[in-house]
Write a protein that holds these residues in place. Structure first.
Motif, short mmCIF file in Angstrom:
data_model
loop_
_atom_site.label_atom_id
_atom_site.label_comp_id
_atom_site.label_asym_id
_atom_site.label_seq_id
_atom_site.Cartn_x
_atom_site.Cartn_y
_atom_site.Cartn_z
N MET A 28 0.87 -1.52 0.12
CA MET A 28 0.31 0.31 -0.41
C MET A 28 0.40 1.13 -0.09
O MET A 28 1.86 1.22 1.24
CB MET A 28 -0.95 0.18 1.22
CG MET A 28 -2.27 1.20 1.29
SD MET A 28 -2.89 1.07 2.62
CE MET A 28 -3.47 -0.67 2.52
N HIS A 36 -6.58 9.19 1.50
CA HIS A 36 -7.11 7.47 1.59
C HIS A 36 -7.72 6.92 2.67
O HIS A 36 -7.13 7.14 3.59
CB HIS A 36 -5.10 7.42 1.76
CG HIS A 36 -5.34 5.92 0.96
ND1 HIS A 36 -4.28 6.22 -0.12
CD2 HIS A 36 -5.76 4.75 0.86
CE1 HIS A 36 -4.66 4.15 -0.89
NE2 HIS A 36 -4.85 3.94 0.10
N ILE A 38 -9.50 3.54 3.13
CA ILE A 38 -9.85 2.30 3.59
C ILE A 38 -10.56 1.48 4.09
O ILE A 38 -11.40 1.64 5.49
CB ILE A 38 -8.43 1.71 4.63
CG1 ILE A 38 -6.51 2.27 4.00
CG2 ILE A 38 -8.32 -0.12 4.33
CD1 ILE A 38 -6.06 1.88 5.44
N LYS A 46 -8.73 -3.92 8.70
CA LYS A 46 -8.48 -2.79 8.97
C LYS A 46 -7.90 -2.30 9.87
O LYS A 46 -7.14 -1.46 10.06
CB LYS A 46 -10.01 -1.96 8.30
CG LYS A 46 -10.80 -2.02 7.16
CD LYS A 46 -11.66 -1.10 7.05
CE LYS A 46 -12.65 -1.12 8.57
NZ LYS A 46 -13.16 -2.35 8.47
N GLN A 215 -8.26 8.83 -2.90
CA GLN A 215 -7.72 7.36 -3.38
C GLN A 215 -8.80 5.94 -2.11
O GLN A 215 -8.79 6.75 -1.11
CB GLN A 215 -6.28 7.23 -3.04
CG GLN A 215 -5.67 7.71 -4.81
CD GLN A 215 -5.61 6.21 -5.44
OE1 GLN A 215 -5.25 5.39 -6.38
NE2 GLN A 215 -6.62 7.52 -7.14
N SER A 217 -8.68 2.36 -0.76
CA SER A 217 -7.82 0.65 -1.34
C SER A 217 -9.19 -0.43 -0.25
O SER A 217 -9.26 -0.05 0.80
CB SER A 217 -6.61 0.60 0.32
OG SER A 217 -5.75 1.39 -0.85
N MET A 219 -9.35 -4.10 1.82
CA MET A 219 -9.06 -4.81 2.13
C MET A 219 -10.09 -5.62 2.18
O MET A 219 -11.25 -5.79 2.88
CB MET A 219 -9.15 -4.28 4.23
CG MET A 219 -7.29 -3.23 4.19
SD MET A 219 -5.70 -4.31 3.29
CE MET A 219 -5.19 -5.36 4.72
N CYS A 224 -4.75 -6.95 1.02
CA CYS A 224 -5.09 -5.63 0.17
C CYS A 224 -5.11 -6.20 -1.42
O CYS A 224 -4.32 -5.89 -1.98
CB CYS A 224 -3.93 -4.32 -0.25
SG CYS A 224 -4.76 -2.84 -0.86
N THR A 227 -7.29 -0.90 -5.52
CA THR A 227 -6.72 0.56 -4.86
C THR A 227 -6.79 1.28 -5.86
O THR A 227 -6.70 0.68 -7.20
CB THR A 227 -4.88 0.87 -4.49
OG1 THR A 227 -4.93 -0.08 -2.89
CG2 THR A 227 -5.34 1.70 -3.63
N ILE A 233 -13.44 2.91 -8.02
CA ILE A 233 -13.64 1.53 -7.16
C ILE A 233 -15.34 1.34 -7.18
O ILE A 233 -15.94 0.44 -6.99
CB ILE A 233 -13.55 1.69 -6.35
CG1 ILE A 233 -11.62 1.82 -6.04
CG2 ILE A 233 -14.00 0.74 -5.29
CD1 ILE A 233 -11.00 1.07 -5.69
#
Length: 289
Positions: A28, A36, A38, A46, A215, A217, A219, A224, A227, A233
């Motif tokens: 990552m 960012h 997550i 996480k 951005q 990501s 999990m 991960c 991203t 996404i």
């Protein structure tokens, strides 16, 4: 300050019969001054990963780069104090960590613990309380005489007085009503912009990830797996389903609108304002066709 995880794995109770891995070869990269998010289902890793961002946990395998410093598996970590000063974590229900007799003393505790003078710590506390939208007279009160929302803001002010370069938010809206959730998230976004912070949001809320992050990501089971930018996404609902996640409510509503008007809109909308503009544009085009 940027953060980079390089092949990071983490096992609880490593080297014992109870060893259990929570992270597996996580890669990552979080560039400086970005926002960012997550996301991931419960048990995805996480909470474990966020504790690596300031050395609360040390990787079982791999390397965590925090600015110019690094924490490497199998090697003794050098002085962690500067890292923890520069990476502030706002945990879930941070108001539960308040303990001093006055708000002022509570906010001053952190910087004084890192060697800041009492005079400077008080100055930071007075600045911090304003930044979280509370009046200065709150400083003389007991934190336990405040409302839940005010207590959370006091706890946030305590993190800000450390002058962090990175702020990590662990489910920051937990337990708040919808209005309180919006106020807290807008507060963090304003601080992100004004202080040019690297902001890391760990959240179950697809709406918050969509609205605020540069951005995202994902999990999943300690890895991960994806991203990308929020629009990228959330344009793939099938992939999200595979990772036990849903698209934001605003995207679901957009899909219903597209069925109703019989055509897709020009882009995935991440906010109500964007969707309203796209609907107006689509209707205008239809009227002129």
């Amino acid at each position: 300050m940027d953060i980079k995880l390089q092949q990071v794995s983490y096992a609880y109770s490593a080297g014992t019969p109870f060893e259990k891995y929570a992270l597996f070869d996580v890669e990552m990269e979080i560039p400086s001054k970005t926002y960012h998010a997550i996301i991931g289902h419960t048990g995805s890793g996480k909470s474990t990963i966020l504790q690596h961002f300031n050395g609360l946990l040390k990787p079982t395998k791999g390397i965590v780069h925090i600015g110019e410093r690094k924490i490497e598996a199998g090697k003794k970590a050098k002085e962690l104090k500067p890292i923890r000063q520069k990476v502030g974590i706002v945990f879930q229900f941070p108001e539960h960590q308040l303990f001093e007799e006055t708000v002022l003393k509570d906010i001053m505790f952190g910087p004084m613990n890192f060697g800041v003078s009492e005079e400077e710590a008080e100055k930071r506390a007075r600045e911090g309380i304003k930044q979280v939208g509370l009046p200065e007279e709150v400083l003389d009160k007991s934190p336990f005489d405040l409302s839940g929302g005010q207590m959370r803001r006091v706890a946030i002010a305590g993190v800000l007085t450390m002058n962090p370069d990175v702020i990590v938010l662990d489910e920051p809206t937990a337990g708040l009503d919808p209005r309180g959730q919006k106020e807290i998230m807008d507060l963090f976004y304003r601080l992100h912009k004004e202080r040019e912070l690297t902001t890391i949001l760990v959240t179950h809320s697809m709406e918050d990830a969509a609205k605020y992050a540069d951005q995202i990501s994902i999990m999943h089971e300690g890895r991960c797996v994806l991203t990308g930018a929020p629009r990228e996404i959330f344009s793939d609902s099938e992939t999200l389903k595979k990772y036990r996640l849903e698209i934001p409510r605003i995207v679901k509503f957009q899909q219903k609108i597209e069925k109703l008007i019989g055509k897709p809109l020009s882009k995935i909308c991440l906010t109500e304002e964007e969707l309203a503009d796209e609907i107006a544009r689509a209707l205008k085009e239809r009227d002129h066709s």
